[in-house]
Design a protein around this motif. Structure first.
Motif, mmCIF file in Angstrom:
data_model
loop_
_atom_site.group_PDB
_atom_site.id
_atom_site.type_symbol
_atom_site.label_atom_id
_atom_site.label_comp_id
_atom_site.label_asym_id
_atom_site.label_seq_id
_atom_site.Cartn_x
_atom_site.Cartn_y
_atom_site.Cartn_z
ATOM 1 N N SER A 17 0.798 -1.359 -0.002
ATOM 2 C CA SER A 17 0.352 0.113 0.174
ATOM 3 C C SER A 17 0.480 1.300 -0.259
ATOM 4 O O SER A 17 1.880 1.350 0.669
ATOM 5 N N LYS A 18 0.116 2.099 0.051
ATOM 6 C CA LYS A 18 1.138 3.602 -0.291
ATOM 7 C C LYS A 18 1.614 4.640 0.957
ATOM 8 O O LYS A 18 1.552 5.247 1.163
ATOM 9 N N THR A 19 0.517 3.434 1.878
ATOM 10 C CA THR A 19 0.069 4.421 3.085
ATOM 11 C C THR A 19 0.004 3.415 3.766
ATOM 12 O O THR A 19 -0.659 2.032 3.994
ATOM 13 N N PRO A 84 2.217 8.001 4.910
ATOM 14 C CA PRO A 84 2.600 8.048 3.783
ATOM 15 C C PRO A 84 3.959 7.334 4.009
ATOM 16 O O PRO A 84 4.628 6.992 4.996
ATOM 17 N N HIS A 85 3.799 6.078 3.024
ATOM 18 C CA HIS A 85 5.702 5.316 3.326
ATOM 19 C C HIS A 85 5.993 6.384 2.325
ATOM 20 O O HIS A 85 6.098 6.394 1.218
ATOM 21 N N VAL A 86 7.674 6.923 2.643
ATOM 22 C CA VAL A 86 8.578 7.707 1.900
ATOM 23 C C VAL A 86 9.333 7.356 1.919
ATOM 24 O O VAL A 86 10.255 7.091 2.500
ATOM 25 N N ASN A 87 10.393 7.512 0.718
ATOM 26 C CA ASN A 87 11.724 6.794 0.680
ATOM 27 C C ASN A 87 12.262 8.413 -0.342
ATOM 28 O O ASN A 87 11.682 8.678 -1.016
ATOM 29 N N ARG A 88 13.517 7.814 0.334
ATOM 30 C CA ARG A 88 15.085 9.142 -0.017
ATOM 31 C C ARG A 88 15.547 8.254 -0.703
ATOM 32 O O ARG A 88 16.294 7.418 0.143
ATOM 33 N N THR A 89 15.534 8.851 -2.205
ATOM 34 C CA THR A 89 17.169 8.091 -2.776
ATOM 35 C C THR A 89 18.041 8.761 -3.667
ATOM 36 O O THR A 89 17.442 10.008 -4.052
ATOM 37 N N MET A 142 12.743 12.575 -3.094
ATOM 38 C CA MET A 142 11.646 12.266 -2.386
ATOM 39 C C MET A 142 10.895 11.405 -2.615
ATOM 40 O O MET A 142 9.937 11.884 -3.791
ATOM 41 N N SER A 143 9.986 9.573 -2.179
ATOM 42 C CA SER A 143 9.243 9.154 -3.180
ATOM 43 C C SER A 143 8.250 9.285 -2.053
ATOM 44 O O SER A 143 7.915 8.499 -1.151
ATOM 45 N N ALA A 144 6.466 9.390 -2.408
ATOM 46 C CA ALA A 144 5.488 8.917 -1.281
ATOM 47 C C ALA A 144 4.685 8.935 -2.597
ATOM 48 O O ALA A 144 4.669 9.933 -3.307
ATOM 49 N N MET A 145 3.283 8.002 -2.310
ATOM 50 C CA MET A 145 2.347 8.054 -2.984
ATOM 51 C C MET A 145 2.529 8.416 -3.980
ATOM 52 O O MET A 145 1.243 8.559 -4.957
ATOM 53 N N GLY A 146 3.246 7.662 -4.718
ATOM 54 C CA GLY A 146 3.525 6.918 -6.424
ATOM 55 C C GLY A 146 4.128 8.483 -6.626
ATOM 56 O O GLY A 146 3.468 8.740 -8.835
#
Length: 160
Positions: A17-19, A84-89, A142-146
């Motif tokens: 899930s996105k959250t 939200p699932h927040v990713n930083r790459t 940064m990526s979150a919720m698509g």
């Protein structure tokens, strides 16, 4: 049993899930929360006392992590909120195209060409100036919720 073979295309997120749900009373400042369908960083949390009808309420003030708009929400502290699932790459910047898209080098050696330059003028000028000077630049995405957006820049020195 059927004789047909089923092939599923994998997007590598395993249908995640996105959250994810988290109880409102446990969300703290500098955490993340979804307000009005937007991923936000929490900048202020205040909790009211239980009233006549029994629920303490949490008042959240958040800043949208992509648009920097201020959003507010009030939720009973015992209810669940979406987080939200927040990713930083980090990616190395290879090129900037004329139409505002950037070409980034991923860790496995491929290129990622689907991101636009950031809308923040300060960051935008830092990226363009550094690239024009021939510096090796690493951008944080940064990526979150698509959604994905460049939100930070590191200079790792001049190109050899």
């Amino acid at each position: 049993m059927s004789d047909e073979e089923h092939h599923f295309e994998s997007k590598a997120d395993a249908g995640a899930s996105k959250t994810y749900p988290q109880q409102a009373g446990t969300i703290r400042k500098n955490g993340y929360i979804v307000i009005k369908g937007r991923p936000c960083k929490v900048v202020e949390v205040s909790t009211s006392k239980t009233g006549k009808h029994g629920h303490a309420k949490c008042h959240f003030v958040g800043i949208d992590i992509f648009t920097a708009k201020k959003l507010e929400d009030i939720v009973p502290s015992s209810h669940n909120c979406d987080v939200p699932h927040v990713n930083r790459t980090d990616y190395q910047l290879i090129d900037i195209s004329e139409d505002g898209f950037v070409s980034l080098l991923t860790e496995n050696g491929n290129t990622k060409d689907d991101l636009r330059l950031p809308t923040d003028d300060n960051l935008l000028s830092q990226i363009k100036d550094g690239f024009a000077e021939g510096k090796d630049l690493v951008v944080s995405v940064m990526s979150a919720m698509g959604e994905e957006q460049i939100n930070a820049l590191k200079d790792i020195g001049p190109k050899n």
